[in-house]
Design an enzyme around this catalytic site. Structure first.
Site, PDB file in Angstrom:
ATOM      1  N   ASP A 165     -14.003  38.419  19.657  1.00 54.66           N
ATOM      2  CA  ASP A 165     -12.733  38.588  20.358  1.00 54.66           C
ATOM      3  C   ASP A 165     -11.910  39.688  19.683  1.00 54.66           C
ATOM      4  OD1 ASP A 165     -10.119  37.757  21.711  1.00 54.66           O
ATOM      5  OD2 ASP A 165     -11.435  36.147  22.407  1.00 54.66           O
ATOM      6  N   HIS A 232      -5.147  37.290  21.037  1.00 49.42           N
ATOM      7  CA  HIS A 232      -6.051  36.522  21.896  1.00 49.42           C
ATOM      8  C   HIS A 232      -7.090  35.742  21.104  1.00 49.42           C
ATOM      9  CE1 HIS A 232      -9.334  36.184  24.956  1.00 49.42           C
ATOM     10  NE2 HIS A 232      -8.347  36.107  25.820  1.00 49.42           N
ATOM     11  N   SER A 412     -10.335  32.302  29.502  1.00 50.85           N
ATOM     12  CA  SER A 412     -10.433  32.490  28.053  1.00 50.85           C
ATOM     13  C   SER A 412     -10.044  31.237  27.301  1.00 50.85           C
ATOM     14  CB  SER A 412      -9.505  33.618  27.597  1.00 50.85           C
ATOM     15  OG  SER A 412     -10.098  34.866  27.759  1.00 50.85           O
TER      16      SER A 412
END
Length: 472
Positions: A165, A232, A412
């Site tokens: 990520d 994220h 996600s």
């Protein structure tokens, strides 16, 4: 791309490259070539018998021969972890020129596949901002029934989960479970940390200015507006393994598992080549120039994706990872569209995860379709932020700020629920295989309490039922 190259590219307004479409034949049995799109690099997979598969010198020689044939400037860049060759196209080529170059490779009987080195992006939409608020873990209607699994004594202890990520920004609710990772972003400009690949997976942020990443297919600037840091990867990691029973914040599904941050997403997303190497290294494979992973992953989570069907290069890396015993979990995507048209959601040998809302419906943004394997809570922050997925984050907008907790929505957020469940399964049954993990998750799912149009896989994942079926 180097900073100078990036500046030149962005100045031209060239469309940002997305993942390639599915393979088609290009005159050579056994060779596949993905749909040609504007690109700076391509990935060439040679057959096992080919000299180019074993020797960089032979690969370089082949690239130079192809360059002369098509009249373009091509350079052998490096060997990927799967053994494929990364070929630099020199000047930015349009689709026709890329097609000609890829066709020259695909026509070679020693080439198994050729695909563009494409961009992929974080598959989540951040929104506003502890256990009582984590409805996704325990609510009977649309939660994943995790407490019943914990009651069986499984918390993910001894299991390694790689989060491929944006990397990791320091957070005290995660720190006890984080092990050293790696930064696979090869372009210093995209890395935004002052260098290219290195052994630090620290996330410096992924903010972008409007139009900084080129234009889309309609000529519109990418991004359409200025964006701040998403953090994220840290949010995803918290859902998997935020520290449990520490009297603060949130708890992860596998709250005693080890999280390894592997950085592939930065400014303007990430590239296929970097993601391929990250998959290879995370799962215990060898990537040239990078020390072997001391914490090979039992589970990989990839909450990322781009347009187009799974390309052969990414599929090759996934197949090899699964062959090493690693379960690969991916987000289905957030376009309210058929996941078959998204990469890596459409790859084989992955668990593709759609997202549900708090009422048990398919979330309005979630992709769907026959390639979706399972659904997990992804949240929906409108009309209420309380219906999002709460996890670890940081307050910094254009730099690192203070740690906090924020509710996000997206596939996600759904994918790490399944990665966390898989980690519980690896602890519960030593020697479990990726195929057995997928089968158990799907066969013990329950119907969604709400509606699902388009296909949500086997249903809503149920951690208690799954662990019960394993005999925990």
């Amino acid at each position: 791309m180097a900073a100078a190259t990036a500046a030149a590219l962005l100045g031209t307004g060239v469309t940002t490259v997305l993942a390639a479409s599915g393979p088609d034949r290009a005159g050579t049995p056994g060779a596949s070539v993905a749909k040609a799109v504007p690109a700076e690099r391509i990935i060439v997979g040679y057959t096992a018998r080919a000299d180019e598969a074993k020797s960089n010198a032979e690969a370089d020689k082949d690239v130079r021969a192809k360059a002369e044939r098509v009249g373009e400037r091509l350079d052998f860049d490096r060997r990927l972890g799967t053994g494929a060759a990364l070929v630099d196209l020199g000047d930015k080529l349009d689709s026709k020129d890329v097609k000609d170059v890829m066709g020259a490779f695909a026509a070679d009987p020693d080439v198994a596949y050729v695909v563009p080195d494409s961009r992929m992006y974080a598959a989540a939409d951040p929104d506003d901002s502890l256990y009582s608020q984590q409805w996704d873990l325990f609510e009977s209607r649309a939660g994943m029934k995790v407490p019943g699994a914990w009651a069986k004594g499984v918390t993910g202890a001894g299991v390694n989960v790689s989060v491929i990520d944006t990397g990791y920004v320091a957070h005290s609710d995660l720190a006890a479970n984080v092990v050293s990772g790696y930064d696979f972003i090869s372009d210093p400009w995209m890395a935004q940390d002052g260098g290219g690949r290195d052994s630090s997976a620290a996330d410096p942020g992924d903010w972008m200015n409007r139009g900084e990443c080129g234009t889309d297919a309609n000529g519109q600037p990418v991004p359409a507006r200025d964006t701040n840091n998403s953090w994220h990867g840290t949010h995803v990691a918290g859902t998997v393994a935020a520290t449990g029973n520490n009297a603060k914040g949130v708890t992860g599904i596998a709250h005693k598992a080890k999280i390894q941050p592997v950085r592939v997403l930065g400014k303007c997303g990430g590239t296929t080549a970097d993601i391929i190497d990250a998959i290879t290294w995370s799962s215990g494979g060898t990537v040239r120039g990078v020390a072997n992973n001391p914490y090979p992953a039992d589970v990989i989570n990839m909450s990322l994706g781009g347009g187009g069907a799974c390309d052969a290069g990414t599929q090759s890396a996934i197949d090899a990872a699964v062959g090493r015993g690693t379960t690969v979990v991916v987000a289905a995507g957030n376009s309210n569209a058929n996941a078959a048209n998204f990469n890596p959601a459409s790859c084989k040998n992955v668990i593709a995860v759609a997202a549900s809302d708090r009422e048990g419906n398919r979330a309005s943004y979630s992709n769907y379709g026959s390639v979706v394997d399972i659904t997990a809570p992804g949240g929906e922050t409108s009309p209420s932020a309380a219906n999002g997925i709460l996890s670890t984050l940081n307050s910094g907008t254009r730099g690192v700020g203070s740690e906090n907790y924020v509710r996000y929505q997206g596939t996600s957020m759904a994918a790490p629920h399944i990665a966390g469940l898989a980690a519980l399964m690896y602890q519960a049954r030593a020697g479990i295989t990726p195929a057995q993990v997928e089968s158990a998750v799907k066969s013990n799912a329950r119907p969604l309490a709400g509606s699902c149009s388009g296909g949500c896989g086997a249903g809503l994942a149920d951690a208690t039922a799954t662990l019960t079926a394993l005999g925990s």
